[in-house]
Scaffold this motif. Structure first.
Motif, PDB file in Angstrom:
ATOM      1  N   SER A 121       4.638  12.923  -7.556  1.00 45.60           N
ATOM      2  CA  SER A 121       3.240  12.547  -7.353  1.00 45.60           C
ATOM      3  C   SER A 121       2.550  13.389  -6.285  1.00 45.60           C
ATOM      4  O   SER A 121       1.325  13.451  -6.234  1.00 45.60           O
ATOM      5  CB  SER A 121       3.151  11.067  -6.959  1.00 45.60           C
ATOM      6  N   GLY A 122       3.345  14.001  -5.395  1.00 45.84           N
ATOM      7  CA  GLY A 122       2.759  14.764  -4.301  1.00 45.84           C
ATOM      8  C   GLY A 122       2.351  13.909  -3.122  1.00 45.84           C
ATOM      9  O   GLY A 122       1.712  14.394  -2.184  1.00 45.84           O
ATOM     10  N   ALA A 123       2.718  12.625  -3.136  1.00 45.96           N
ATOM     11  CA  ALA A 123       2.345  11.712  -2.056  1.00 45.96           C
ATOM     12  C   ALA A 123       3.071  12.070  -0.768  1.00 45.96           C
ATOM     13  O   ALA A 123       4.183  12.610  -0.782  1.00 45.96           O
ATOM     14  CB  ALA A 123       2.675  10.277  -2.445  1.00 45.96           C
ATOM     15  N   THR A 124       2.428  11.757   0.361  1.00 46.08           N
ATOM     16  CA  THR A 124       3.059  11.892   1.670  1.00 46.08           C
ATOM     17  C   THR A 124       2.879  10.594   2.433  1.00 46.08           C
ATOM     18  O   THR A 124       1.928   9.841   2.192  1.00 46.08           O
ATOM     19  CB  THR A 124       2.451  13.045   2.486  1.00 46.08           C
ATOM     20  N   ILE A 125       3.805  10.331   3.354  1.00 40.19           N
ATOM     21  CA  ILE A 125       3.756   9.117   4.170  1.00 40.19           C
ATOM     22  C   ILE A 125       3.924   9.517   5.624  1.00 40.19           C
ATOM     23  O   ILE A 125       4.855  10.235   5.979  1.00 40.19           O
ATOM     24  CB  ILE A 125       4.859   8.127   3.754  1.00 40.19           C
ATOM     25  N   GLU A 126       2.992   9.059   6.458  1.00 40.42           N
ATOM     26  CA  GLU A 126       3.050   9.376   7.892  1.00 40.42           C
ATOM     27  C   GLU A 126       3.017   8.086   8.694  1.00 40.42           C
ATOM     28  O   GLU A 126       2.298   7.162   8.355  1.00 40.42           O
ATOM     29  CB  GLU A 126       1.861  10.247   8.295  1.00 40.42           C
ATOM     30  N   MET A 177      -1.040   9.571  -3.275  1.00 44.19           N
ATOM     31  CA  MET A 177      -1.968   9.499  -2.154  1.00 44.19           C
ATOM     32  C   MET A 177      -1.261   9.889  -0.857  1.00 44.19           C
ATOM     33  O   MET A 177      -0.033   9.859  -0.772  1.00 44.19           O
ATOM     34  CB  MET A 177      -2.532   8.078  -2.042  1.00 44.19           C
ATOM     35  N   HIS A 178      -2.042  10.259   0.143  1.00 40.62           N
ATOM     36  CA  HIS A 178      -1.499  10.578   1.462  1.00 40.62           C
ATOM     37  C   HIS A 178      -1.701   9.343   2.337  1.00 40.62           C
ATOM     38  O   HIS A 178      -2.816   9.043   2.762  1.00 40.62           O
ATOM     39  CB  HIS A 178      -2.195  11.803   2.039  1.00 40.62           C
ATOM     40  N   LEU A 197       0.829  -1.205   0.000  1.00 41.41           N
ATOM     41  CA  LEU A 197       0.000   0.000   0.000  1.00 41.41           C
ATOM     42  C   LEU A 197       0.863   1.255   0.000  1.00 41.41           C
ATOM     43  O   LEU A 197       0.567   2.233  -0.698  1.00 41.41           O
ATOM     44  CB  LEU A 197      -0.929   0.001   1.211  1.00 41.41           C
ATOM     45  N   MET A 198       1.934   1.229   0.779  1.00 44.35           N
ATOM     46  CA  MET A 198       2.821   2.389   0.859  1.00 44.35           C
ATOM     47  C   MET A 198       3.481   2.660  -0.495  1.00 44.35           C
ATOM     48  O   MET A 198       3.566   3.810  -0.938  1.00 44.35           O
ATOM     49  CB  MET A 198       3.875   2.162   1.942  1.00 44.35           C
ATOM     50  N   ILE A 199       3.933   1.598  -1.158  1.00 42.79           N
ATOM     51  CA  ILE A 199       4.551   1.758  -2.477  1.00 42.79           C
ATOM     52  C   ILE A 199       3.533   2.308  -3.476  1.00 42.79           C
ATOM     53  O   ILE A 199       3.806   3.265  -4.211  1.00 42.79           O
ATOM     54  CB  ILE A 199       5.108   0.412  -2.973  1.00 42.79           C
ATOM     55  N   GLY A 200       2.351   1.704  -3.500  1.00 43.54           N
ATOM     56  CA  GLY A 200       1.325   2.156  -4.433  1.00 43.54           C
ATOM     57  C   GLY A 200       0.899   3.587  -4.176  1.00 43.54           C
ATOM     58  O   GLY A 200       0.727   4.378  -5.117  1.00 43.54           O
ATOM     59  N   ALA A 201       0.728   3.941  -2.908  1.00 39.78           N
ATOM     60  CA  ALA A 201       0.329   5.306  -2.563  1.00 39.78           C
ATOM     61  C   ALA A 201       1.387   6.311  -2.993  1.00 39.78           C
ATOM     62  O   ALA A 201       1.071   7.397  -3.498  1.00 39.78           O
ATOM     63  CB  ALA A 201       0.078   5.404  -1.060  1.00 39.78           C
TER      64      ALA A 201
END
Length: 215
Positions: A210-215, A181-182, A172-176
């Motif tokens: 992509s503008g994605a963020t990971i928290e 996606m955030h 999910l993290m890779i795809g996001a």
């Protein structure tokens, strides 16, 4: 630019661009609509697909089997007691044998190295139906569901609560990261994801812009 995934492996989503993932989702939506309309396809006409299952599964086995049949292919189920994968024969030898007989191989099991070796030595496309590290086909299904309900992936905040180290969290993290996606993981510190993978995903997001963020 036209997308061509012919003879490509699906071992994780790391090696697919956002455009290629979007293409796979578009294809999935089209095949789903045809299934509902009772329209049979011929994308796999005359093709045989090996389904290797070290781990049993209801949904994965049924999904691959029905998908192959609906598109005119012949799926052959190979359970852990049906072949000598990694026991009397090493993975490379088994891969070469299967690659001479089948047009594609799906693998659901434990080791990511096994599915990568199948891809390396078989000479045919290999699809990861689940390993301890990644579960890319499930993520494609999840992302299709998100897109069906929200109309997009980019900008969606996706919260995963559970073991942040497992194959689903990793995938999910890779795809996001690829799809903008955030992505938020809710887990105790002992179950936090691998920091190296988090860093890798942040780099993917930056490289894809992509503008994605990971928290």
């Amino acid at each position: 630019m036209a997308i061509n995934l012919r003879n490509r492996h699906l071992l994780s989503l790391k090696h697919h661009t956002p455009q290629e993932i979007e293409y796979l989702l578009d294809l999935s939506a089209d095949l789903k609509n045809k299934k509902r309309a009772g329209i049979k396809g011929d994308l796999l006409a005359g093709k045989s697909v090996a389904l290797i299952f070290e781990k049993p599964s209801t949904r994965t086995r049924c999904a691959f089997t029905v998908a192959a049949i609906d598109e005119g292919g012949h799926p052959e189920y190979l359970g852990k007691n049906d072949i000598q994968l990694g026991h009397k024969e090493d993975v490379a030898d088994t891969a070469r044998v299967l690659g001479r007989m089948f047009d594609g191989i799906e693998f659901r099991g434990f080791s990511q190295k096994v599915v990568e070796d199948l891809a390396k030595y078989s000479g045919v496309p290999v699809w990861n139906g689940l390993t301890d590290d990644y579960h890319p086909t499930q993520i494609l299904a999840d992302f299709l569901t998100v897109r069906e309900n929200f109309g997009r992936l980019k900008g969606i905040k996706f919260v995963y609560v559970g073991d942040g180290r497992n194959n689903m969290a990793n995938s999910l993290m890779i795809g996001a990261a690829k799809m903008g996606m955030h992505f938020v993981i809710g887990a105790p510190e002992s179950l936090f994801p691998d920091p190296a993978l988090v860093e890798e995903c942040e780099k993917m997001a930056a490289d894809c812009e992509s503008g994605a963020t990971i928290e």
